[in-house]
Design a protein around this motif. Structure first.
Motif, PDB file in Angstrom:
ATOM      1  N   TYR A  23       0.802  -1.222   0.000  1.00 13.33           N
ATOM      2  CA  TYR A  23       0.000   0.000   0.000  1.00 13.33           C
ATOM      3  C   TYR A  23       0.838   1.278   0.000  1.00 13.33           C
ATOM      4  CZ  TYR A  23      -4.527  -2.258   0.745  1.00 13.33           C
ATOM      5  OH  TYR A  23      -5.680  -2.988   0.591  1.00 13.33           O
ATOM      6  N   ASN A  24       2.137   1.172   0.237  1.00 19.13           N
ATOM      7  CA  ASN A  24       2.999   2.356   0.266  1.00 19.13           C
ATOM      8  C   ASN A  24       2.460   3.455   1.183  1.00 19.13           C
ATOM      9  OD1 ASN A  24       3.498   1.317  -2.915  1.00 19.13           O
ATOM     10  ND2 ASN A  24       5.329   1.846  -1.726  1.00 19.13           N
ATOM     11  N   GLN A  25       2.000   3.051   2.385  1.00 25.17           N
ATOM     12  CA  GLN A  25       1.593   3.967   3.462  1.00 25.17           C
ATOM     13  C   GLN A  25       0.348   4.794   3.118  1.00 25.17           C
ATOM     14  OE1 GLN A  25       5.030   5.988   5.459  1.00 25.17           O
ATOM     15  NE2 GLN A  25       6.183   5.306   3.669  1.00 25.17           N
ATOM     16  N   ALA A  26      -0.533   4.255   2.283  1.00 23.28           N
ATOM     17  CA  ALA A  26      -1.629   5.054   1.736  1.00 23.28           C
ATOM     18  C   ALA A  26      -2.847   5.204   2.648  1.00 23.28           C
ATOM     19  CB  ALA A  26      -2.092   4.448   0.406  1.00 23.28           C
ATOM     20  N   LEU A  27      -2.979   4.398   3.720  1.00 21.31           N
ATOM     21  CA  LEU A  27      -4.249   4.282   4.419  1.00 21.31           C
ATOM     22  C   LEU A  27      -4.196   4.788   5.853  1.00 21.31           C
ATOM     23  CD1 LEU A  27      -5.007   0.593   3.304  1.00 21.31           C
ATOM     24  CD2 LEU A  27      -5.630   2.724   2.100  1.00 21.31           C
ATOM     25  N   THR A  28      -5.371   4.944   6.435  1.00 20.54           N
ATOM     26  CA  THR A  28      -5.503   5.133   7.879  1.00 20.54           C
ATOM     27  C   THR A  28      -5.589   3.755   8.530  1.00 20.54           C
ATOM     28  OG1 THR A  28      -7.916   5.149   7.811  1.00 20.54           O
ATOM     29  CG2 THR A  28      -6.784   7.281   7.514  1.00 20.54           C
ATOM     30  N   VAL A  29      -5.497   3.713   9.827  1.00 16.32           N
ATOM     31  CA  VAL A  29      -5.561   2.419  10.525  1.00 16.32           C
ATOM     32  C   VAL A  29      -6.904   1.740  10.278  1.00 16.32           C
ATOM     33  CG1 VAL A  29      -5.535   1.298  12.778  1.00 16.32           C
ATOM     34  CG2 VAL A  29      -3.923   3.155  12.299  1.00 16.32           C
ATOM     35  N   THR A  30      -7.984   2.485  10.435  1.00 13.94           N
ATOM     36  CA  THR A  30      -9.323   1.907  10.255  1.00 13.94           C
ATOM     37  C   THR A  30      -9.509   1.393   8.835  1.00 13.94           C
ATOM     38  OG1 THR A  30     -10.249   3.352  11.940  1.00 13.94           O
ATOM     39  CG2 THR A  30     -11.795   2.361  10.398  1.00 13.94           C
ATOM     40  N   GLU A  31      -9.082   2.196   7.859  1.00 18.62           N
ATOM     41  CA  GLU A  31      -9.228   1.780   6.462  1.00 18.62           C
ATOM     42  C   GLU A  31      -8.322   0.599   6.148  1.00 18.62           C
ATOM     43  OE1 GLU A  31     -10.755   2.163   2.441  1.00 18.62           O
ATOM     44  OE2 GLU A  31     -11.448   2.528   4.492  1.00 18.62           O
ATOM     45  N   ALA A  32      -7.152   0.550   6.747  1.00 18.42           N
ATOM     46  CA  ALA A  32      -6.244  -0.568   6.518  1.00 18.42           C
ATOM     47  C   ALA A  32      -6.842  -1.873   7.030  1.00 18.42           C
ATOM     48  CB  ALA A  32      -4.908  -0.300   7.202  1.00 18.42           C
ATOM     49  N   ILE A  33      -7.495  -1.818   8.171  1.00 20.55           N
ATOM     50  CA  ILE A  33      -8.148  -3.019   8.699  1.00 20.55           C
ATOM     51  C   ILE A  33      -9.298  -3.438   7.787  1.00 20.55           C
ATOM     52  CG2 ILE A  33      -9.517  -3.933  10.610  1.00 20.55           C
ATOM     53  CD1 ILE A  33      -7.769  -2.205  12.483  1.00 20.55           C
ATOM     54  N   ARG A  34     -10.102  -2.451   7.347  1.00 18.23           N
ATOM     55  CA  ARG A  34     -11.228  -2.763   6.466  1.00 18.23           C
ATOM     56  C   ARG A  34     -10.743  -3.395   5.170  1.00 18.23           C
ATOM     57  NH1 ARG A  34     -14.546  -0.836   2.309  1.00 18.23           N
ATOM     58  NH2 ARG A  34     -13.095   0.829   1.745  1.00 18.23           N
ATOM     59  N   ARG A  35      -9.751  -2.782   4.553  1.00 19.83           N
ATOM     60  CA  ARG A  35      -9.252  -3.304   3.288  1.00 19.83           C
ATOM     61  C   ARG A  35      -8.496  -4.619   3.487  1.00 19.83           C
ATOM     62  NH1 ARG A  35      -7.753   0.984  -1.276  1.00 19.83           N
ATOM     63  NH2 ARG A  35      -9.278   2.624  -0.833  1.00 19.83           N
ATOM     64  N   GLY A  36      -7.760  -4.728   4.573  1.00 20.35           N
ATOM     65  CA  GLY A  36      -7.033  -5.956   4.841  1.00 20.35           C
ATOM     66  C   GLY A  36      -7.955  -7.136   5.001  1.00 20.35           C
ATOM     67  N   GLU A  37      -9.090  -6.913   5.655  1.00 15.91           N
ATOM     68  CA  GLU A  37     -10.066  -7.988   5.818  1.00 15.91           C
ATOM     69  C   GLU A  37     -10.639  -8.417   4.472  1.00 15.91           C
ATOM     70  OE1 GLU A  37     -12.705  -6.237   8.658  1.00 15.91           O
ATOM     71  OE2 GLU A  37     -11.619  -7.071  10.393  1.00 15.91           O
ATOM     72  N   MET A  38     -10.761  -7.467   3.543  1.00 17.89           N
ATOM     73  CA  MET A  38     -11.230  -7.807   2.193  1.00 17.89           C
ATOM     74  C   MET A  38     -10.220  -8.701   1.471  1.00 17.89           C
ATOM     75  SD  MET A  38     -12.734  -4.090   0.953  1.00 17.89           S
ATOM     76  CE  MET A  38     -13.132  -4.659  -0.706  1.00 17.89           C
ATOM     77  N   LEU A  39      -8.945  -8.537   1.793  1.00 19.84           N
ATOM     78  CA  LEU A  39      -7.889  -9.287   1.113  1.00 19.84           C
ATOM     79  C   LEU A  39      -7.484 -10.564   1.851  1.00 19.84           C
ATOM     80  CD1 LEU A  39      -5.558  -6.311   0.108  1.00 19.84           C
ATOM     81  CD2 LEU A  39      -7.018  -7.640  -1.426  1.00 19.84           C
ATOM     82  N   ASP A  40      -8.041 -10.779   3.027  1.00 16.83           N
ATOM     83  CA  ASP A  40      -7.593 -11.882   3.873  1.00 16.83           C
ATOM     84  C   ASP A  40      -7.766 -13.265   3.251  1.00 16.83           C
ATOM     85  OD1 ASP A  40      -6.218 -11.188   6.149  1.00 16.83           O
ATOM     86  OD2 ASP A  40      -7.998 -10.879   7.386  1.00 16.83           O
ATOM     87  N   ASP A  41      -8.689 -13.409   2.324  1.00 20.59           N
ATOM     88  CA  ASP A  41      -8.930 -14.727   1.726  1.00 20.59           C
ATOM     89  C   ASP A  41      -8.329 -14.857   0.324  1.00 20.59           C
ATOM     90  OD1 ASP A  41     -10.406 -15.742   3.911  1.00 20.59           O
ATOM     91  OD2 ASP A  41     -12.185 -14.643   3.238  1.00 20.59           O
TER      92      ASP A  41
END
Length: 363
Positions: free
Chosen positions: A199-217
């Motif tokens: 992500y090259n430091q693009a996100l906030t913590v909350t958004e990183a968790i949201r997006r990370g959960e989308m990518l978890d599978d």
């Protein structure tokens, strides 16, 4: 008795070279590589080589000047990298040991180690007590922010260069677009190929968790630098929330910074950058920390030197491959069947194509 080797000077030359694949990331585009080429000249005739990546052309001249200034401080000194580091660190402590200072000192360190290896007739890995051996490598020079179709096409090109792993840049305005690209590339290359994302430091913590959960599978090996690189508490929250490992470290400006990140449990993996961590000397300290913490350690950029360093890294993971200096190199790091193969030739594998250097030299 071993003959004493002394430094004549460190000679720095600025060049700007074209990149074979211009790279679009979440924070902007990079189409040319501004590099400082460093030669460590010794009284025994051996010359050590290293290069620095100034990121932006505006930093190229100041970084070159900083290397030249440091050269004047150590000219005539014995070629002892740990002693050179001690002297320069002491001299620049009040200025601050980060930013251009850190990059310049790392370049001095890398060139000094290379000169020492060449003087001893040893590849860098053997000088450090190991041996050149195959290290896992992923192709990181492409797969920037682009449409899914273009990403699939580029992924095939990157893997065709002898790799079994590649990294995808993410951080588009719409998280669904990131997900679509990751899925398209995965479907195209198959499950046997290793994929990472950055992500090259693009996100906030909350958004990183949201997006990370989308990518978890999606079967990614790691999610890299989702938020500001020095927010270790935030990184720890993300790492705790996600199943996919979190990777940080390219912006560690010393082994002390890495220790702080490890203490905060900020990540699952680390990937120091040799020009930020303190050159070869700083890398050895960081590798010891990773070993003590039981955490896998990869590299960031500088594939030639980094491949040798992973050979003496107890928790060696992946070498990040880019070809951004190839335009001025006389030889290139060999890649075969998904592995980087550091050479048995003396030194770190860097030698200049002087005709190309002249062509790209910044006047």
């Amino acid at each position: 008795m071993t003959e004493i080797i002394r430094i004549k000077r460190f000679h720095a030359r600025p060049v700007i070279v074209p990149m074979n694949l211009p790279l679009q990331i979440s924070t902007g585009a990079v189409a040319r590589a501004p590099l400082v080429l460093i030669d460590c000249e010794t009284d025994q005739g051996a010359v050590g080589h290293a290069y620095l990546f100034s990121i932006t052309p505006s930093a190229l001249r100041p970084l070159t000047a900083m290397v030249t200034e440091m050269s004047e401080l150590v000219a005539g000194d014995e070629l002892l990298p740990f002693e050179i580091e001690r002297k320069l660190t002491q001299r620049f402590t009040l200025l601050g040991l980060a930013g251009l200072q850190r990059l310049a000192q790392s370049g001095i360190d890398m060139a000094a180690w290379d000169a020492l290896a060449r003087t001893r007739g040893l590849p860098l890995a053997r000088l450090l007590g190991g041996a050149p051996k195959p290290v896992r490598a992923y192709n990181s020079k492409g797969l920037g922010i682009m449409p899914a179709g273009a990403a699939v096409e580029e992924a095939h090109k990157l893997l065709a260069e002898g790799f079994r792993a590649a990294k995808i840049r993410v951080g588009r305005p719409d998280a669904r677009e990131d997900l679509a690209v990751v899925r398209a590339v995965r479907k195209a290359v198959g499950d046997e190929v290793t994929l990472m994302c950055d992500y090259n430091q693009a996100l906030t913590v909350t958004e990183a968790i949201r997006r990370g959960e989308m990518l978890d599978d999606e079967g990614l090996s790691w999610i890299e630098e989702p938020i500001r690189h020095d927010d270790y508490e935030g990184c720890a929250r993300i790492a705790d929330a996600l199943r996919t490992p979190v990777q940080i470290g390219e912006n560690f400006d010393s082994a002390f910074a890495m220790q702080s990140a490890l203490s905060a449990e900020a990540c699952d993996y680390v990937m120091p950058d040799v020009q930020r961590i303190g050159g070869v000397t700083g890398w050895l300290r960081a590798a010891a920390l990773a070993h003590a913490a039981g955490i896998e350690m990869s590299t960031h950029l500088f594939s030639e030197v980094s491949a040798h360093l992973l050979c003496v890294t107890p928790t060696a993971h992946w070498v990040e491959y880019v070809d951004w200096a190839d335009a001025v190199l006389a030889s290139r790091l060999e890649i075969k069947d998904g592995f980087a193969l550091p050479s048995e030739e003396p030194g770190n594998g860097i030698a200049w194509d002087e005709a190309a250097v002249k062509k790209y030299l910044v006047g």
